[in-house]
Design a protein around this motif. Structure first.
Motif, PDB file in Angstrom:
ATOM      1  N   TYR A 155      57.285  19.880 -52.401  1.00 49.43           N
ATOM      2  CA  TYR A 155      57.186  18.442 -52.093  1.00 49.43           C
ATOM      3  C   TYR A 155      56.781  17.673 -53.369  1.00 49.43           C
ATOM      4  CZ  TYR A 155      56.605  19.421 -46.980  1.00 49.43           C
ATOM      5  OH  TYR A 155      56.739  19.816 -45.673  1.00 49.43           O
ATOM      6  N   PRO A 156      57.238  16.432 -53.482  1.00 48.44           N
ATOM      7  CA  PRO A 156      56.823  15.614 -54.649  1.00 48.44           C
ATOM      8  C   PRO A 156      55.390  15.094 -54.416  1.00 48.44           C
ATOM      9  CG  PRO A 156      58.294  14.361 -53.229  1.00 48.44           C
ATOM     10  CD  PRO A 156      58.158  15.708 -52.593  1.00 48.44           C
ATOM     11  N   VAL A 157      54.418  15.990 -54.471  1.00 47.37           N
ATOM     12  CA  VAL A 157      53.060  15.631 -54.026  1.00 47.37           C
ATOM     13  C   VAL A 157      52.396  14.571 -54.914  1.00 47.37           C
ATOM     14  CG1 VAL A 157      52.433  17.609 -52.601  1.00 47.37           C
ATOM     15  CG2 VAL A 157      52.254  17.804 -55.071  1.00 47.37           C
ATOM     16  N   GLN A 158      52.745  14.571 -56.201  1.00 47.06           N
ATOM     17  CA  GLN A 158      52.137  13.572 -57.089  1.00 47.06           C
ATOM     18  C   GLN A 158      52.590  12.161 -56.684  1.00 47.06           C
ATOM     19  OE1 GLN A 158      52.601  15.555 -60.959  1.00 47.06           O
ATOM     20  NE2 GLN A 158      51.664  13.715 -61.824  1.00 47.06           N
ATOM     21  N   LYS A 159      53.871  12.057 -56.439  1.00 51.22           N
ATOM     22  CA  LYS A 159      54.460  10.775 -56.024  1.00 51.22           C
ATOM     23  C   LYS A 159      53.899  10.362 -54.658  1.00 51.22           C
ATOM     24  CE  LYS A 159      59.151   9.019 -56.462  1.00 51.22           C
ATOM     25  NZ  LYS A 159      60.504   9.531 -56.631  1.00 51.22           N
ATOM     26  N   ILE A 160      53.812  11.325 -53.755  1.00 52.25           N
ATOM     27  CA  ILE A 160      53.302  11.043 -52.403  1.00 52.25           C
ATOM     28  C   ILE A 160      51.864  10.520 -52.506  1.00 52.25           C
ATOM     29  CG2 ILE A 160      52.590  12.152 -50.221  1.00 52.25           C
ATOM     30  CD1 ILE A 160      55.035  14.064 -50.578  1.00 52.25           C
ATOM     31  N   ALA A 161      51.056  11.177 -53.357  1.00 51.88           N
ATOM     32  CA  ALA A 161      49.649  10.772 -53.498  1.00 51.88           C
ATOM     33  C   ALA A 161      49.558   9.368 -54.094  1.00 51.88           C
ATOM     34  CB  ALA A 161      48.901  11.783 -54.357  1.00 51.88           C
ATOM     35  N   ARG A 162      50.413   9.099 -55.085  1.00 49.34           N
ATOM     36  CA  ARG A 162      50.373   7.773 -55.731  1.00 49.34           C
ATOM     37  C   ARG A 162      50.675   6.672 -54.713  1.00 49.34           C
ATOM     38  NH1 ARG A 162      53.305   9.143 -60.134  1.00 49.34           N
ATOM     39  NH2 ARG A 162      55.233   8.357 -59.231  1.00 49.34           N
ATOM     40  N   GLU A 163      51.732   6.883 -53.934  1.00 51.78           N
ATOM     41  CA  GLU A 163      52.121   5.880 -52.932  1.00 51.78           C
ATOM     42  C   GLU A 163      51.042   5.741 -51.854  1.00 51.78           C
ATOM     43  OE1 GLU A 163      54.767   3.918 -53.053  1.00 51.78           O
ATOM     44  OE2 GLU A 163      55.390   4.863 -54.927  1.00 51.78           O
ATOM     45  N   ALA A 164      50.528   6.876 -51.410  1.00 48.04           N
ATOM     46  CA  ALA A 164      49.524   6.856 -50.336  1.00 48.04           C
ATOM     47  C   ALA A 164      48.276   6.104 -50.796  1.00 48.04           C
ATOM     48  CB  ALA A 164      49.168   8.277 -49.935  1.00 48.04           C
ATOM     49  N   HIS A 165      47.861   6.364 -52.023  1.00 56.00           N
ATOM     50  CA  HIS A 165      46.659   5.690 -52.527  1.00 56.00           C
ATOM     51  C   HIS A 165      46.878   4.181 -52.663  1.00 56.00           C
ATOM     52  CE1 HIS A 165      45.041   9.739 -54.198  1.00 56.00           C
ATOM     53  NE2 HIS A 165      44.612   9.501 -52.974  1.00 56.00           N
ATOM     54  N   LYS A 166      48.106   3.794 -53.045  1.00 56.62           N
ATOM     55  CA  LYS A 166      48.396   2.351 -53.146  1.00 56.62           C
ATOM     56  C   LYS A 166      48.197   1.689 -51.785  1.00 56.62           C
ATOM     57  CE  LYS A 166      52.243   2.530 -56.068  1.00 56.62           C
ATOM     58  NZ  LYS A 166      53.642   2.219 -56.157  1.00 56.62           N
ATOM     59  N   ALA A 167      48.512   2.447 -50.721  1.00 60.92           N
ATOM     60  CA  ALA A 167      48.367   1.897 -49.364  1.00 60.92           C
ATOM     61  C   ALA A 167      46.952   2.089 -48.827  1.00 60.92           C
ATOM     62  CB  ALA A 167      49.384   2.568 -48.438  1.00 60.92           C
ATOM     63  N   GLY A 168      46.102   2.723 -49.613  1.00 59.62           N
ATOM     64  CA  GLY A 168      44.701   2.894 -49.195  1.00 59.62           C
ATOM     65  C   GLY A 168      44.456   4.123 -48.333  1.00 59.62           C
ATOM     66  N   ALA A 169      45.414   5.073 -48.304  1.00 59.21           N
ATOM     67  CA  ALA A 169      45.244   6.276 -47.476  1.00 59.21           C
ATOM     68  C   ALA A 169      44.711   7.441 -48.310  1.00 59.21           C
ATOM     69  CB  ALA A 169      46.582   6.669 -46.861  1.00 59.21           C
ATOM     70  N   LEU A 170      44.027   8.352 -47.647  1.00 58.15           N
ATOM     71  CA  LEU A 170      43.616   9.606 -48.279  1.00 58.15           C
ATOM     72  C   LEU A 170      44.789  10.579 -48.206  1.00 58.15           C
ATOM     73  CD1 LEU A 170      40.069  10.085 -46.702  1.00 58.15           C
ATOM     74  CD2 LEU A 170      40.583   9.435 -49.073  1.00 58.15           C
ATOM     75  N   VAL A 171      44.747  11.603 -49.067  1.00 53.97           N
ATOM     76  CA  VAL A 171      45.868  12.558 -49.117  1.00 53.97           C
ATOM     77  C   VAL A 171      45.364  13.987 -49.022  1.00 53.97           C
ATOM     78  CG1 VAL A 171      47.770  13.423 -50.530  1.00 53.97           C
ATOM     79  CG2 VAL A 171      47.186  10.996 -50.571  1.00 53.97           C
ATOM     80  N   LEU A 172      45.880  14.706 -48.037  1.00 52.13           N
ATOM     81  CA  LEU A 172      45.589  16.140 -47.937  1.00 52.13           C
ATOM     82  C   LEU A 172      46.859  16.909 -48.279  1.00 52.13           C
ATOM     83  CD1 LEU A 172      43.657  18.227 -45.437  1.00 52.13           C
ATOM     84  CD2 LEU A 172      46.073  18.724 -45.692  1.00 52.13           C
ATOM     85  N   VAL A 173      46.728  17.855 -49.202  1.00 53.76           N
ATOM     86  CA  VAL A 173      47.861  18.713 -49.539  1.00 53.76           C
ATOM     87  C   VAL A 173      47.549  20.125 -49.044  1.00 53.76           C
ATOM     88  CG1 VAL A 173      49.219  19.727 -51.416  1.00 53.76           C
ATOM     89  CG2 VAL A 173      48.585  17.313 -51.518  1.00 53.76           C
ATOM     90  N   ASP A 174      48.476  20.665 -48.251  1.00 48.93           N
ATOM     91  CA  ASP A 174      48.332  22.025 -47.756  1.00 48.93           C
ATOM     92  C   ASP A 174      48.964  22.956 -48.797  1.00 48.93           C
ATOM     93  OD1 ASP A 174      48.746  24.475 -46.601  1.00 48.93           O
ATOM     94  OD2 ASP A 174      49.891  23.728 -44.893  1.00 48.93           O
ATOM     95  N   GLY A 175      48.101  23.625 -49.555  1.00 50.13           N
ATOM     96  CA  GLY A 175      48.584  24.447 -50.669  1.00 50.13           C
ATOM     97  C   GLY A 175      48.689  25.922 -50.347  1.00 50.13           C
ATOM     98  N   ALA A 176      48.775  26.257 -49.054  1.00 46.06           N
ATOM     99  CA  ALA A 176      48.810  27.678 -48.673  1.00 46.06           C
ATOM    100  C   ALA A 176      49.938  28.428 -49.381  1.00 46.06           C
ATOM    101  CB  ALA A 176      48.946  27.815 -47.156  1.00 46.06           C
ATOM    102  N   GLN A 177      51.074  27.757 -49.584  1.00 39.03           N
ATOM    103  CA  GLN A 177      52.222  28.458 -50.170  1.00 39.03           C
ATOM    104  C   GLN A 177      52.425  28.161 -51.655  1.00 39.03           C
ATOM    105  OE1 GLN A 177      53.614  30.858 -48.816  1.00 39.03           O
ATOM    106  NE2 GLN A 177      53.371  30.570 -46.611  1.00 39.03           N
ATOM    107  N   SER A 178      51.528  27.394 -52.253  1.00 38.45           N
ATOM    108  CA  SER A 178      51.717  27.111 -53.678  1.00 38.45           C
ATOM    109  C   SER A 178      50.706  27.836 -54.552  1.00 38.45           C
ATOM    110  CB  SER A 178      51.642  25.600 -53.948  1.00 38.45           C
ATOM    111  OG  SER A 178      50.354  25.089 -53.645  1.00 38.45           O
ATOM    112  N   ALA A 179      49.466  27.950 -54.077  1.00 38.71           N
ATOM    113  CA  ALA A 179      48.369  28.387 -54.957  1.00 38.71           C
ATOM    114  C   ALA A 179      48.620  29.725 -55.657  1.00 38.71           C
ATOM    115  CB  ALA A 179      47.068  28.416 -54.167  1.00 38.71           C
ATOM    116  N   GLY A 180      49.287  30.667 -55.014  1.00 39.00           N
ATOM    117  CA  GLY A 180      49.498  31.974 -55.643  1.00 39.00           C
ATOM    118  C   GLY A 180      50.804  32.067 -56.415  1.00 39.00           C
ATOM    119  N   HIS A 181      51.541  30.954 -56.468  1.00 38.87           N
ATOM    120  CA  HIS A 181      52.911  31.035 -56.989  1.00 38.87           C
ATOM    121  C   HIS A 181      53.202  30.146 -58.186  1.00 38.87           C
ATOM    122  CE1 HIS A 181      54.171  33.476 -53.525  1.00 38.87           C
ATOM    123  NE2 HIS A 181      53.220  32.792 -52.910  1.00 38.87           N
TER     124      HIS A 181
END
Ligand code: 7TS
Length: 407
Positions: A180-206
């Motif tokens: 997922y484009p998580v950096q972009k998602i976080a940037r947009e979400a923060h502009k709207a004042g939302a918090l961002v949770l990223v589920d990294g279960a499948q990324s952290a080891g890879h």
């Protein structure tokens, strides 16, 4: 640097096992990974030399155990790029990390507030929001897929409103391997004042992960999907946010002062860690991280990408295989979901087992995503640092036999 697969495989004793008279071909790493022997040796050493409960004793043994446990927190924090070990809360797994946010945030949200997630999420990052929305009168918005079955950023932007308080998305899909484009998602979400949770279960080891670069507020992940033990996971949370959140569970360890009338909380992260933690789980996770760092996350990522390209090239040549999700090797990790025409995934997986091959068949705890793909289940092969081209060849040849026998 190319990985020395032969050498790496020797670090994982289980890989020399025979299954049904065949060499084990373990391709279910998205479910859980196998463990390097370094963590077995560490467990023995810990139990034989430094085991005690943490944080409580003033005696040397307890101090040693505490320092190993808190040392593991630091290793985990550094591994994902947190600013401080105090931004890492130990949980049982990624699922509990997501639930911790859901339960703690519930106290801060009001009726009519909105949560935004995606149809492609694992149930662990979907059901807690479904439930929270139902129980607290919140609205759940769900991002659709693109025609290539990826996260639809346009739909995401259209559903992000000033009422959206949290955006909860995966880093990597456990079905398609899509990043997922998580950096972009976080940037947009923060502009709207939302918090961002990223589920990294499948990324952290890879792949290398940097929570500061992503700029997410929370990051959930599990030890067992990156060479560590089961029963250990973590929630990364930005310090200033953790300070404002109420604890999820209560009891010993998480308090500062208790009277018969009231209780006050410890500082984060300990206020979120009620009861005796999984001491050895954390320590072994730290050991697994040392192991991964020695190999290098960039090298692991490169190895997986090369194998993925090789596997996709072979699978695309099989006319009886339907690949799901993106069919290129860019912007995805080495999780491959597919169906064998005319053969139920469960039957195919059972037959593959005869050849010593472990792949997953099912809905992969992502039923809304399966519905979008238009299938009840898929076969899924997921790779890691110890897998080889030879194993892909074994899979391809076994798939041919499965199709001949069952279709
Ligand atoms: N999020 C994603 C994206 C996952 O793939 C999983 C587990 C979880 C959360 C939950 O992790 P846990 O450690 O809390 O269980 N995924 C899978 C899978 O794909 N097959 O088995 C488990």
């Amino acid at each position: 640097m190319a990985l020395d697969s032969k050498k790496i495989r020797k670090d994982f004793p289980i890989l020399s096992r025979k299954i049904n008279g065949r060499s084990l071909v373990y391709l279910d790493n998205a479910a859980t990974t196998q463990k390097p022997k370094a963590i077995l040796e560490k467990l023995k050493k810990h139990y034989e030399q430094s085991h005690a409960n943490v944080h409580r004793g003033v005696y040397a043994l307890a101090e040693e155990a505490t320092s190993e446990f808190e040392g593991a927190r630091k290793k985990i924090a550094d591994f994902v790029g947190a600013k401080s070990p105090n931004e890492i809360i130990f949980t049982r797994n990624a699922t509990e990390a997501v639930n911790l946010v859901a339960y703690s945030l519930a106290k801060k949200l009001k009726k009519g507030d909105r949560i935004l997630t995606a149809v492609s999420e694992h149930h662990s990052n979907f059901v807690p929001w479904l439930r929270l929305a139902k129980e607290s009168g919140l609205k759940l918005d769900i991002v659709k897929l693109t025609p290539t079955r990826d996260f639809n950023i346009r739909d995401f932007k259209s559903k992000l409103t000033r009422k959206t308080k949290l955006v909860a998305v995966a880093h990597v899909s456990n079905v398609s391997g899509y990043i997922y484009p998580v950096q972009k998602i976080a940037r947009e979400a923060h502009k709207a004042g939302a918090l961002v949770l990223v589920d990294g279960a499948q990324s952290a080891g890879h792949m290398p992960v940097d929570v500061k670069k992503i700029d997410c507020d929370f990051f959930a992940f599990s030890a067992h999907k990156m060479g560590g033990p089961s029963g250990a996971g973590a929630l990364y949370g930005k310090k200033e946010i953790l300070e404002k959140l109420e604890p999820f569970l209560s009891g010993g360890e998480m308090v500062r002062e208790v009277s018969t009338k009231d209780a006050s909380w410890n500082d984060a992260p300990w206020k979120f860690e009620a009861g005796t933690p999984n001491i050895e789980g954390a320590i072994l996770w730290g050991e697994a991280i040392d192991y991964l760092k020695k190999i290098g996350m960039k090298n692991i990522e490169r190895h997986e990408k090369e194998l993925l390209k090789y596997a996709l090239g072979k699978l695309k040549n099989l006319s009886f295989i339907n690949l799901h999700g993106m069919t290129g090797s860019i912007n995805r990790t080495s999780i491959i979901s597919f169906n064998t025409k005319g053969v139920h995934p469960h039957d195919a997986a059972t037959l593959l087992d005869r050849y010593g091959i472990c792949v997953r068949a099912g809905h992969h705890c992502a039923q809304p995503f399966m519905r979008e793909l238009g299938v009840p289940a898929t076969l899924r092969a997921s790779l890691w640092l110890y897998n080889t081209r030879r194993e892909i060849d074994i899979l391809i040849s076994a798939l041919r036999k499965v199709h001949r026998e069952l279709a």
